[in-house]
Design an enzyme around this catalytic site. Structure first.
Site, PDB file in Angstrom:
ATOM      1  N   TYR A  44       8.268  -7.004  -7.515  1.00  0.00           N
ATOM      2  CA  TYR A  44       6.978  -7.380  -8.099  1.00  0.00           C
ATOM      3  C   TYR A  44       6.840  -8.900  -8.061  1.00  0.00           C
ATOM      4  O   TYR A  44       7.785  -9.614  -8.392  1.00  0.00           O
ATOM      5  CB  TYR A  44       6.877  -6.906  -9.551  1.00  0.00           C
ATOM      6  CG  TYR A  44       5.982  -5.706  -9.686  1.00  0.00           C
ATOM      7  CD1 TYR A  44       4.655  -5.773  -9.284  1.00  0.00           C
ATOM      8  CD2 TYR A  44       6.451  -4.508 -10.200  1.00  0.00           C
ATOM      9  CE1 TYR A  44       3.822  -4.681  -9.390  1.00  0.00           C
ATOM     10  CE2 TYR A  44       5.625  -3.401 -10.311  1.00  0.00           C
ATOM     11  CZ  TYR A  44       4.309  -3.496  -9.898  1.00  0.00           C
ATOM     12  OH  TYR A  44       3.484  -2.416  -9.998  1.00  0.00           O
ATOM     13  N   GLU A  46       3.549 -10.759  -8.999  1.00  0.00           N
ATOM     14  CA  GLU A  46       2.213 -11.218  -9.410  1.00  0.00           C
ATOM     15  C   GLU A  46       2.198 -12.733  -9.591  1.00  0.00           C
ATOM     16  O   GLU A  46       3.159 -13.315 -10.104  1.00  0.00           O
ATOM     17  CB  GLU A  46       1.794 -10.590 -10.745  1.00  0.00           C
ATOM     18  CG  GLU A  46       1.268  -9.184 -10.603  1.00  0.00           C
ATOM     19  CD  GLU A  46       2.229  -8.186 -11.179  1.00  0.00           C
ATOM     20  OE1 GLU A  46       3.454  -8.412 -11.046  1.00  0.00           O
ATOM     21  OE2 GLU A  46       1.741  -7.187 -11.745  1.00  0.00           O
ATOM     22  N   ASP A 193     -15.988 -13.624   8.798  1.00  0.00           N
ATOM     23  CA  ASP A 193     -15.063 -12.482   8.716  1.00  0.00           C
ATOM     24  C   ASP A 193     -14.600 -12.215  10.147  1.00  0.00           C
ATOM     25  O   ASP A 193     -15.329 -11.620  10.945  1.00  0.00           O
ATOM     26  CB  ASP A 193     -15.798 -11.277   8.128  1.00  0.00           C
ATOM     27  CG  ASP A 193     -14.915 -10.023   8.111  1.00  0.00           C
ATOM     28  OD1 ASP A 193     -13.832 -10.040   8.731  1.00  0.00           O
ATOM     29  OD2 ASP A 193     -15.328  -9.029   7.483  1.00  0.00           O
ATOM     30  N   THR A 219      -8.455  -9.327   8.594  1.00  0.00           N
ATOM     31  CA  THR A 219      -7.340  -8.387   8.530  1.00  0.00           C
ATOM     32  C   THR A 219      -6.281  -8.909   9.491  1.00  0.00           C
ATOM     33  O   THR A 219      -6.543  -9.811  10.290  1.00  0.00           O
ATOM     34  CB  THR A 219      -7.767  -6.970   8.963  1.00  0.00           C
ATOM     35  OG1 THR A 219      -8.382  -7.066  10.249  1.00  0.00           O
ATOM     36  CG2 THR A 219      -8.735  -6.359   7.986  1.00  0.00           C
ATOM     37  N   LYS A 222      -5.413  -5.888  13.577  1.00  0.00           N
ATOM     38  CA  LYS A 222      -6.222  -5.512  14.747  1.00  0.00           C
ATOM     39  C   LYS A 222      -5.713  -6.321  15.940  1.00  0.00           C
ATOM     40  O   LYS A 222      -4.595  -6.091  16.399  1.00  0.00           O
ATOM     41  CB  LYS A 222      -7.701  -5.744  14.440  1.00  0.00           C
ATOM     42  CG  LYS A 222      -8.197  -4.890  13.261  1.00  0.00           C
ATOM     43  CD  LYS A 222      -9.674  -5.039  13.025  1.00  0.00           C
ATOM     44  CE  LYS A 222     -10.183  -4.076  11.985  1.00  0.00           C
ATOM     45  NZ  LYS A 222     -10.221  -4.635  10.622  1.00  0.00           N
ATOM     46  N   ARG A 228      -0.951  -3.681   8.261  1.00  0.00           N
ATOM     47  CA  ARG A 228      -2.246  -3.560   7.580  1.00  0.00           C
ATOM     48  C   ARG A 228      -2.241  -4.473   6.361  1.00  0.00           C
ATOM     49  O   ARG A 228      -1.625  -4.169   5.342  1.00  0.00           O
ATOM     50  CB  ARG A 228      -2.480  -2.113   7.136  1.00  0.00           C
ATOM     51  CG  ARG A 228      -2.251  -1.094   8.217  1.00  0.00           C
ATOM     52  CD  ARG A 228      -2.793   0.247   7.832  1.00  0.00           C
ATOM     53  NE  ARG A 228      -4.228   0.214   7.932  1.00  0.00           N
ATOM     54  CZ  ARG A 228      -4.902   0.447   9.053  1.00  0.00           C
ATOM     55  NH1 ARG A 228      -4.276   0.746  10.162  1.00  0.00           N
ATOM     56  NH2 ARG A 228      -6.211   0.378   9.064  1.00  0.00           N
TER      57      ARG A 228
HETATM   58  N1  DSN Z   1     -12.342   0.112  10.242  1.00  0.00           N
HETATM   59  C1  DSN Z   1     -12.446  -1.176  10.902  1.00  0.00           C
HETATM   60  C2  DSN Z   1     -12.899  -1.045  12.293  1.00  0.00           C
HETATM   61  O1  DSN Z   1     -12.544  -0.069  12.905  1.00  0.00           O
HETATM   62  O2  DSN Z   1     -13.588  -1.907  12.795  1.00  0.00           O
HETATM   63  C3  DSN Z   1     -13.293  -2.097  10.142  1.00  0.00           C
HETATM   64  O3  DSN Z   1     -12.887  -2.074   8.840  1.00  0.00           O
END
Ligand code: DSN
Length: 383
Positions: A44, A46, A193, A219, A222, A228
């Site tokens: 933990y 925090e 974003d 994120t 990707k 993730r």
């Molecule tokens: N689910 C993502 C995507 O596939 O673009 C976006 O959050």
């Protein structure tokens, strides 16, 4: 064997056997998986680095400091100008925290509509974001490209506090400088974003949102090819309230095993091999788009600059759901997607979205894209 590990083996086999064209998915390295499955999951932590609520965090602090440093290096930014928060559990949380960090309830925000390539957390009515802030949306023109003059007009009338430059299904480059000029003209903050294009930005094949954006969220799983998780980078004067919105505002203890995985992914993204990889991602997307066009497919904006493309299936008399089902039966995984000006609904839209990050990680090149395009054509042409 435990039932869970049986299921895991089946998923491993599925991932190995299909052609994965979902643009938001990728294959992480063994090292990223090791970090994710590491003992950092036991702790933990925090609070932020060196300001924790629990004892025993000396190595967690060292980890968070190192990952923060890697973010500065990956995006070529300086700690005197920007602060980094590596703790958001995922992109949706990062976006919500950024909003709560800089906005009051019901404040006005201007973002791209989901139908034209935005994201649910950019103020769609079914997302909490669309319920607690007042969003207005911009979109693309008939040609499939963002019309910046139109955004300027809306901004002038709507006077947003925040403008979001960010997409999840837009195949063209974003002009962050133009977004910044629009935001400055109405005294709005600019948030980028870059969830989809983070790897392209780090690898230098998409213009960077820095120094234009006041806040950047992304994120990490990707095109950046990490676990993730998510990051928020913000100008120093905004970071204290954004950090508070992440914790204790929204989250509890950070997932330090995921943060460790992000660190490993960033170490990898800083290597020359990653530049080669991300260049190939873009070359593959262009090759796929070109061949699909030759085969008669209609693409949104007639092509791509980045890692993804959108096919409008209307001329073929198929829906996105039907096409996705037909392709999945033959081992090609895509996702159904709205196309700009879609007359159908998100659950069964008129298009499919295809991307090349995962197949490029597997080593595929332009000639493979040509074969995949032809296979897609054959499968979809079958009655
Ligand atoms: N689910 C993502 C995507 O596939 O673009 C976006 O959050």
């Amino acid at each position: 064997m435990s039932k869970i590990f049986e299921i895991l083996k089946k998923e491993e086999k599925r991932q190995r056997e299909v052609i994965n064209l979902i643009p938001s998915e990728n294959f992480v390295s063994e090292d990223v998986l090791k970090a994710l499955g590491s003992v950092f999951t036991n702790k933990y932590a925090e609070g932020k680095s060196h300001h924790r609520y629990y004892a025993g965090n000396q190595y967690v602090d060292e980890l968070e400091d190192e990952v923060t440093e890697l973010v500065y290096r990956a995006f070529d930014i300086h700690k005197d100008e920007y602060s980094v928060n590596v703790q958001p559990y995922s992109g949706s949380i990062a976006n919500i925290a950024a909003y709560f960090g800089v906005l009051n309830l019901n404040d006005e925000v201007l973002s791209m509509s989901l139908e034209h390539g935005g994201h649910l957390t950019h103020g769609h009515s079914v997302s909490i974001t669309g319920k607690v802030f007042e969003f207005e949306h911009y979109g693309v023109g008939e040609d499939g490209f963002i019309n910046y003059d139109h955004i300027q007009e809306i901004a002038k009338r709507f006077q947003p506090k925040l403008i979001i430059a960010g997409t999840s299904a837009y195949p063209r480059n974003l002009d962050f400088k133009r977004f910044k000029d629009i935001a400055s003209s109405v005294n709005a903050l600019l948030m980028a974003d870059i969830a989809h294009i983070a790897g392209l930005v780090v690898g230098g094949v998409h213009p960077s949102p820095f120094p234009y954006a006041d806040i950047v969220t992304t994120t990490t799983h990707k095109t950046l090819r990490g676990p993730r998780s998510a990051l928020i980078v913000s100008r120093k004067n905004l970071s204290e309230s954004i950090d508070k919105a992440v914790f204790p505002g929204i989250q509890g203890g950070p997932h330090m095993n995921a943060v460790a995985g992000v660190g490993v992914a960033l170490e990898e993204a800083l290597k020359p091999e990653f530049k080669e990889y991300i260049n190939q991602v873009v070359k593959n997307a262009k090759a796929l788009a070109d061949e699909l066009k030759k085969l008669g497919f209609k693409l949104s904006s007639d092509g791509t600059d980045n890692h993804l493309l959108l096919i409008d299936l209307t001329p073929m008399g198929l829906t996105g759901q039907q096409a996705s089902d037909k392709l999945e039966k033959e081992g090609i995984i895509v996702n159904k997607n709205m196309i700009p000006f879609d007359t159908r609904k998100p659950w069964d839209p008129s298009g499919i979205r295809l991307g090349t990050p995962a197949v490029t990680t597997q080593g595929m090149k332009e000639e493979d894209m040509i074969k995949i395009a032809r296979k897609i054509k054959d499968i979809l042409a079958k009655p």
